[in-house]
Design a protein around this motif. Sequence first.
Motif, short mmCIF file in Angstrom:
data_model
loop_
_atom_site.label_atom_id
_atom_site.label_comp_id
_atom_site.label_asym_id
_atom_site.label_seq_id
_atom_site.Cartn_x
_atom_site.Cartn_y
_atom_site.Cartn_z
N TYR A 101 0.98 -1.43 0.08
CA TYR A 101 -0.17 -0.18 -0.25
C TYR A 101 0.90 1.29 -0.07
O TYR A 101 2.05 1.16 0.20
N PHE A 102 0.30 2.24 -0.37
CA PHE A 102 1.04 3.45 -0.48
C PHE A 102 0.57 4.47 0.67
O PHE A 102 -0.62 4.35 1.37
N HIS A 103 1.65 5.20 1.52
CA HIS A 103 1.23 6.06 2.39
C HIS A 103 1.68 7.37 1.80
O HIS A 103 2.89 7.78 1.65
N LYS A 390 7.25 7.67 18.18
CA LYS A 390 7.26 6.04 18.46
C LYS A 390 6.24 5.22 18.27
O LYS A 390 6.09 4.19 17.77
N ARG A 391 5.09 5.95 18.86
CA ARG A 391 3.88 5.54 18.70
C ARG A 391 3.36 5.01 17.28
O ARG A 391 2.82 3.97 16.84
N PHE A 392 3.46 6.04 16.48
CA PHE A 392 3.27 6.10 14.98
C PHE A 392 4.14 4.87 14.44
O PHE A 392 3.52 4.23 13.58
N TYR A 453 -4.10 5.75 6.66
CA TYR A 453 -3.39 4.98 5.62
C TYR A 453 -2.72 3.72 5.98
O TYR A 453 -2.89 2.81 5.43
N VAL A 454 -2.26 3.88 7.25
CA VAL A 454 -1.46 2.77 7.93
C VAL A 454 -2.40 1.66 8.19
O VAL A 454 -2.39 0.45 7.86
#
Length: 500
Positions: A101-103, A390-392, A453-454
Amino acid sequence: MNPTPLRSITIVGGGSAGWMTALYLNRYLNHDAPRCDITLVESEDIGIIGVGEATVHSIRFFFAAMGLDEAELMRECCATYKTGILFRNWMAPKEGSTHQYFHPFEEQRVPGVLDLASTWLSGGQTDQMRYDQAASLGSRLMQQGLGPKTPTSPPWQGVVPYGYHLDAVLMGRYLRKKAIEAGVGHVVGTVDRIEHEGERITALYCQQQRFQSDLFIDCSGFRRLLLSPLRQDNWQSFEDALPCNRAVALQLPYQPGVSPRPYTTATALENGWIWEIDLQNRRGNGYVYDGNRLTEAEAEARLREFLGEPEQGKAVHLKMNIGCVKSFWVGNCVAIGLSGGFIEPLESTGLHLINLSVRLLATHLNCAEPDQSSKDSYNRLMNGIYDDLKRFIVLHYCLTDRQDTPFWQQAQRSVDHTPVLAQQLELWRHKVCEFMDLAGSFSTVFTDENYRYVLYGMDHLPQLPPQGAPAACRAALDQLHQRFDQVTLQALPHAEQLPN
């Protein structure tokens, strides 16, 4: 009594961190008249870590604010445009097809009452059209190899937001030239002694030359040359959640007929992931991996196997300190760049963190002796920024369904080290991820759009009944995609958009 004005700053360390900091503070403090002497000391003996070659889109605003010429910047740094990241193989294959997939850097708005995510979910085609394909013009441009601009786009602007792929060593040299031209002092030499009284630096010595300043900025990288002597037990590791602490990089020329792509590629392997970053003259590649599972030799062999280049090029091995300091500002010393912390480069945030650090420092740096409340505020904000980031990054790992190696089995449990994310993921099983879910966070670049997106690229979809008539939702998406069609007709192939 009026506070004493800030009169002098000494920055130790060149590279992206040092010269971005020097350029910004010089423009901020001396924009209309010389008020503060800024000197940067860098060593020829200590090389620059020149492998972080991709950026997020917000770096455009930094370069523009510094008065730089975009075409000149790109020529000097062999830069290309970056409209997003292609993630490959982060989940198990489905029906023999590699997951991807694209981000991208933007999300469009859809006509109608519903938000775009609800429209996509209600259209009944989630198994036929990825979320990025439904929601983003940037995704369409990347898939077709088109750049982010049209022939009439002005500097620093495009039809979608964009960042860059650039040569980090050349960028450091370019920013050095611009900073010196703007009046920043430059000293070549190695700092060999530091005098300090408690948590305050009184002087630096560089080849018998003594430097005194109101403020010292540590841009010396992982060594933390200035900050470390001032405070012990000042490090917090993130390796429990993000175990990839090593990297091996390899730069290779293009094969005949290959054009640079307008996106970064992040391909997951058995014990980490591979980056591919296309510059004008070459492709930068690297394997980010868990050093507790692979040796340097094994990692390099796996990278070369992936690239199909068993012998070409010289590999560079890096040890990364994953985490950040507890206090970025101690006494009269501030750590910026790798001196302050590092989170693996999965979302290309290195230059973004430098940008944020120096902008925040400028607004907190109100005199020669700032009050402790200013330092506490700066440290609180910087810690919040690193924790949010960090969380992301953990989000990319913990949603995987890969079971093929112990690395990916552990990755699924990485969310255990980020309790806030665990709560959010449970929430997002039952509702669309929206702005208010993340409001009040410290993130200035990754918002609910990026999270969607993620989340949806990794198949973490909310279990909801249709919020609208499926046919109407599909019609709304069709209308949006007709706009995409019109823009792609105006866009040029990426290679044709690059300055000569």
